[in-house]
Design a protein around this motif. Sequence first.
Motif, PDB file in Angstrom:
ATOM      1  N   ASP A   1      35.427  48.757  30.258  1.00 46.38           N
ATOM      2  CA  ASP A   1      34.734  48.428  31.506  1.00 46.38           C
ATOM      3  C   ASP A   1      35.665  47.510  32.284  1.00 46.38           C
ATOM      4  OD1 ASP A   1      32.813  48.203  33.518  1.00 46.38           O
ATOM      5  OD2 ASP A   1      31.162  48.105  32.077  1.00 46.38           O
ATOM      6  N   PHE A   2      35.225  47.069  33.449  1.00 42.49           N
ATOM      7  CA  PHE A   2      36.085  46.250  34.291  1.00 42.49           C
ATOM      8  C   PHE A   2      36.111  44.817  33.772  1.00 42.49           C
ATOM      9  CE2 PHE A   2      35.248  49.889  36.910  1.00 42.49           C
ATOM     10  CZ  PHE A   2      36.480  50.115  37.508  1.00 42.49           C
ATOM     11  N   LEU A   3      37.306  44.381  33.382  1.00 39.19           N
ATOM     12  CA  LEU A   3      37.483  43.051  32.806  1.00 39.19           C
ATOM     13  C   LEU A   3      37.948  42.041  33.851  1.00 39.19           C
ATOM     14  CD1 LEU A   3      39.175  44.097  29.435  1.00 39.19           C
ATOM     15  CD2 LEU A   3      36.738  43.831  29.968  1.00 39.19           C
ATOM     16  N   ALA A   4      38.852  42.458  34.735  1.00 36.38           N
ATOM     17  CA  ALA A   4      39.254  41.655  35.902  1.00 36.38           C
ATOM     18  C   ALA A   4      39.074  42.573  37.102  1.00 36.38           C
ATOM     19  CB  ALA A   4      40.703  41.208  35.762  1.00 36.38           C
ATOM     20  N   LEU A   5      38.271  42.183  38.076  1.00 37.98           N
ATOM     21  CA  LEU A   5      37.862  43.121  39.113  1.00 37.98           C
ATOM     22  C   LEU A   5      37.874  42.496  40.489  1.00 37.98           C
ATOM     23  CD1 LEU A   5      33.995  43.689  38.783  1.00 37.98           C
ATOM     24  CD2 LEU A   5      35.181  41.673  37.966  1.00 37.98           C
ATOM     25  N   ASP A   6      37.936  43.377  41.520  1.00 39.41           N
ATOM     26  CA  ASP A   6      37.727  42.934  42.891  1.00 39.41           C
ATOM     27  C   ASP A   6      36.257  42.575  43.055  1.00 39.41           C
ATOM     28  OD1 ASP A   6      40.312  43.313  43.646  1.00 39.41           O
ATOM     29  OD2 ASP A   6      39.917  44.864  45.131  1.00 39.41           O
ATOM     30  N   ALA A   7      35.991  41.434  43.658  1.00 42.59           N
ATOM     31  CA  ALA A   7      34.616  40.961  43.812  1.00 42.59           C
ATOM     32  C   ALA A   7      34.067  41.347  45.185  1.00 42.59           C
ATOM     33  CB  ALA A   7      34.551  39.450  43.620  1.00 42.59           C
ATOM     34  N   GLY A   8      32.753  41.193  45.319  1.00 49.68           N
ATOM     35  CA  GLY A   8      32.111  41.435  46.603  1.00 49.68           C
ATOM     36  C   GLY A   8      31.831  42.895  46.862  1.00 49.68           C
TER      37      GLY A   8
ATOM     38  N   PHE B   1      45.117  29.827  41.250  1.00 50.81           N
ATOM     39  CA  PHE B   1      45.171  31.152  40.627  1.00 50.81           C
ATOM     40  C   PHE B   1      43.717  31.590  40.398  1.00 50.81           C
ATOM     41  CE2 PHE B   1      44.650  33.575  36.741  1.00 50.81           C
ATOM     42  CZ  PHE B   1      45.671  34.507  36.730  1.00 50.81           C
ATOM     43  N   LEU B   2      43.367  32.800  40.869  1.00 55.25           N
ATOM     44  CA  LEU B   2      41.984  33.269  40.758  1.00 55.25           C
ATOM     45  C   LEU B   2      41.869  34.432  39.778  1.00 55.25           C
ATOM     46  CD1 LEU B   2      40.760  33.437  44.476  1.00 55.25           C
ATOM     47  CD2 LEU B   2      40.697  31.496  42.896  1.00 55.25           C
ATOM     48  N   LEU B   3      40.763  34.446  39.034  1.00 49.20           N
ATOM     49  CA  LEU B   3      40.448  35.574  38.172  1.00 49.20           C
ATOM     50  C   LEU B   3      38.930  35.790  38.197  1.00 49.20           C
ATOM     51  CD1 LEU B   3      41.820  37.654  36.423  1.00 49.20           C
ATOM     52  CD2 LEU B   3      41.594  36.132  34.465  1.00 49.20           C
ATOM     53  N   HIS B   4      38.538  37.014  38.607  1.00 53.72           N
ATOM     54  CA  HIS B   4      37.131  37.353  38.778  1.00 53.72           C
ATOM     55  C   HIS B   4      36.616  38.160  37.591  1.00 53.72           C
ATOM     56  CE1 HIS B   4      36.548  36.168  43.046  1.00 53.72           C
ATOM     57  NE2 HIS B   4      37.863  36.313  43.078  1.00 53.72           N
ATOM     58  N   PHE B   5      35.408  37.798  37.138  1.00 51.12           N
ATOM     59  CA  PHE B   5      34.744  38.485  36.034  1.00 51.12           C
ATOM     60  C   PHE B   5      33.350  38.928  36.467  1.00 51.12           C
ATOM     61  CE2 PHE B   5      37.288  35.082  33.864  1.00 51.12           C
ATOM     62  CZ  PHE B   5      38.254  35.907  33.301  1.00 51.12           C
ATOM     63  N   GLN B   6      32.849  39.931  35.795  1.00 51.71           N
ATOM     64  CA  GLN B   6      31.470  40.323  36.039  1.00 51.71           C
ATOM     65  C   GLN B   6      30.502  39.378  35.333  1.00 51.71           C
ATOM     66  OE1 GLN B   6      30.481  42.397  38.219  1.00 51.71           O
ATOM     67  NE2 GLN B   6      28.289  42.283  37.767  1.00 51.71           N
ATOM     68  N   ASN B   7      30.909  38.916  34.166  1.00 50.47           N
ATOM     69  CA  ASN B   7      30.030  38.049  33.366  1.00 50.47           C
ATOM     70  C   ASN B   7      30.628  36.650  33.210  1.00 50.47           C
ATOM     71  OD1 ASN B   7      28.174  40.193  32.928  1.00 50.47           O
ATOM     72  ND2 ASN B   7      29.503  40.999  31.310  1.00 50.47           N
TER      73      ASN B   7
ATOM     74  N   GLY C   1      31.865  44.949  28.207  1.00 52.71           N
ATOM     75  CA  GLY C   1      32.241  46.182  27.511  1.00 52.71           C
ATOM     76  C   GLY C   1      33.421  45.909  26.616  1.00 52.71           C
ATOM     77  N   GLY C   2      34.603  45.725  27.208  1.00 53.80           N
ATOM     78  CA  GLY C   2      35.761  45.206  26.504  1.00 53.80           C
ATOM     79  C   GLY C   2      35.819  43.703  26.664  1.00 53.80           C
ATOM     80  N   LYS C   3      36.952  43.145  26.308  1.00 54.44           N
ATOM     81  CA  LYS C   3      37.112  41.691  26.370  1.00 54.44           C
ATOM     82  C   LYS C   3      38.482  41.375  26.958  1.00 54.44           C
ATOM     83  CE  LYS C   3      37.211  37.641  23.259  1.00 54.44           C
ATOM     84  NZ  LYS C   3      37.114  37.234  21.824  1.00 54.44           N
TER      85      LYS C   3
END
Length: 770
Positions: free
Chosen positions: A486-493, A610-616, A632-634
């Motif tokens: 699944d998406f581990l680091a993703l574009d937000a919004g 430095f930015l990193l976006h997560f779903q959870n 999903g993954g990690k």
Amino acid sequence: MIMMPNALRVFFTFFVLMCISLWEQQAKGATTVSSIPMGLQDFIPLYPDRMKGEDWLHNLDTKHPRMFVNNSTLAAMRIYVLTKQKDRFDKLVKEVDKLPDRAPFVLKESLVKTLPSGEKVPLGKGSYGIRHFEYHGGEEAVKLALVYLVKGDKKYAEKAKSYLRLFNQVLAWTSKNGLKMEHTGYSRINAFTAYDWICSGMTVEEKKEILDPMLEYTRKASRRKGEFTFKRTFGGAAAGNYGEDALIWFAGLAGHGEGVNDSLTEQFIKDGAKLFVNMLNHREKSAAGSGVLGAATVTYSFGDYPHATFNFFHTWQSAFGEDLSKKWTQMLDFPIWFDWAKIKFVNGRMLYHGIGDLSHENNLFAVRQQYSHYAQIAHLYSKSYPAKAAYVYAYMKDLVDNNVGSNVGGLFPFIPYILIHFDEGEVKKNQYTKKYLPYFYSPFYGILLMRSGEKAEDTYASFRMGASAGNHQHYDELSFIIYKKDFLALDAGSRTTTAHHHNFAAQSVAHNTLLIHHPKEDMPHFWKPAGFKADGSTYYNHGGQYVKDKAKPVALTGSEDFIYAVGDASKSYSLVKSKEVIRQFLYLKPDIFVVYDRVVSVEADQKKEFLLHFQNKPYFSSDSLEWGSVNGGKLMVKTVLPLKPRFHVVGGEGKEFWASGRNWELPLRDAWDQTYKLTGKWRVEVSDAASRERTNFLHVLQATGDDKESLVHTAIDQRVDNKDVLKLIDTQGNNWTLVYNRTGEVGLTVEKRSKDKVLIYCQQLPNNVQ
């Protein structure tokens, strides 16, 4: 910093020279280009042979039909229809036979209201005008005209006239009520094509009665400031080229020489041809061999954008007798772009990375038109490029095998019957093994796609560097996305109808990139949704970029073991805060990413992040230097530099999309989370504890499908002048040494040794783009 002893300095110098020597030996025979991406520096525009000279319009076929087919190709089309397309055609005949003989003007009661006068008007302006009708006339007319062309039975031509008259009623009703007819204008292409196919049997009076209202509507609609004040799509050569600007071409072809308004239709043809040729040249230049069409946003590129190319190819050949597909070949590589943009198929839909103007509800797109796009490519190029046509058939089989669909035509119901060089039988029997490609790169759109394989359990990633275009793109240079399970680091919004759309989702703060904060910096412009109303407040840029097309690619190289990319986004940020913003992105296959950032601000107190976006929600280790998130993954992350980092976690209820002093809520109130499932509800911001002009960030990220797996071992050595040396041991036990230039020229030397410390290779990676 610890100064390096002389003996160690001598050893390090020897190490680097040895690596350079080894790299030069390995690189012999390799082909690289300058940091200006291939295809962008020396592109020479092309022009149709029959468009040369001022009087080129005399090359136009004066007889009808001349749109999509003409008198010289009609016989071959009839044979194709009555043999290879017989079953489909028989169904079409039955369908049009069931249409009412006299086309009825029937409004959908659920979309209209009745005034005291008895007049019916739309309930609102939110739906396209064409959707208010049971029959709108354009699609029905072209189906009837097609049957007439094939069978020669005049009853179908007479019936088609009735539906063209209905179409004019629809145009009049929608314009009177201030409704946009539709977004793309395809119903008018169908209507003009129907007219072209049956007009030879019309009287002078019938031609004026039917054609004049369509031409007048097109004339008014194509004027940005004129009688029509309702919102319309105009399109353009650098976008999808659908809408009012493009429609004049089809209007001109249908109407020229009919004695209705020949001066107008002559101008339509000239202006329309110029527009489409500019579009083809833009697409050829921007594709640069990658196949990316018009935008890096997949819903556009794999949706409506290909139609403009195909429709112009067909109509130019039918009207002017010249095959343009041999001049402009960007569509040959279009299937490669799709193959890489797709992570996998999910229930017949493509799962995509999520780059650009997208809702991020689930990152799934029903690519219903893709099979038809491929059929068009096979038809156009099967004779001139038979080897590449074989690729196309293989990709079509992939669509069928994954239940994507096998429909040809769709929006233009006549298309299946004119593709006489497309052989559907090849789809079933095609056996093709794809060649290995280390990565996919589009220089014009600045998009790099990577993957460890093509299975569901593999790792997929994207990196943005050096876009030359802004069409449907965000302020997202140097950002990356990582997917595993699944998406581990993703574009937000999300792309929405609220201010969230332009004040958060499109801005740098919503992407995995870098920020430099400066007080009261103007919010970068981004297009606003229809009907949007500002709240009267002023909002400022949350540390992000302010232009989309100033970043440059510095390096790109790949092998079976790794992919290395470097982007310089120094000029993507305002000059009041940015001196240097460079990201070195290294993907060590299959699951490790090393991200080294050099950020220099104008003032020391301009905070860099430095930015990193997560779903959870992210987790942190006891010392906070190892962190990550599970979805999903990690994704496991270690902050190596700065040595004394500060972490700020943003997210949680009411803070999911916090930026510029407020939370940019999504629509649907409390239920938004049930619809927008990949909008990145949490982010981690990493900064230096000390205020200084230069901050170098170094992060190691590891994607895994096993929640019990531990982050690989890493160590940093800064004893060498102007070098940050990272050592890590990957999951296979290989020992990697990565030597970065801290300042000055961008540089990375990579050494790989086996588990037993045997040297496998050592390379000083070049600063150019493969």
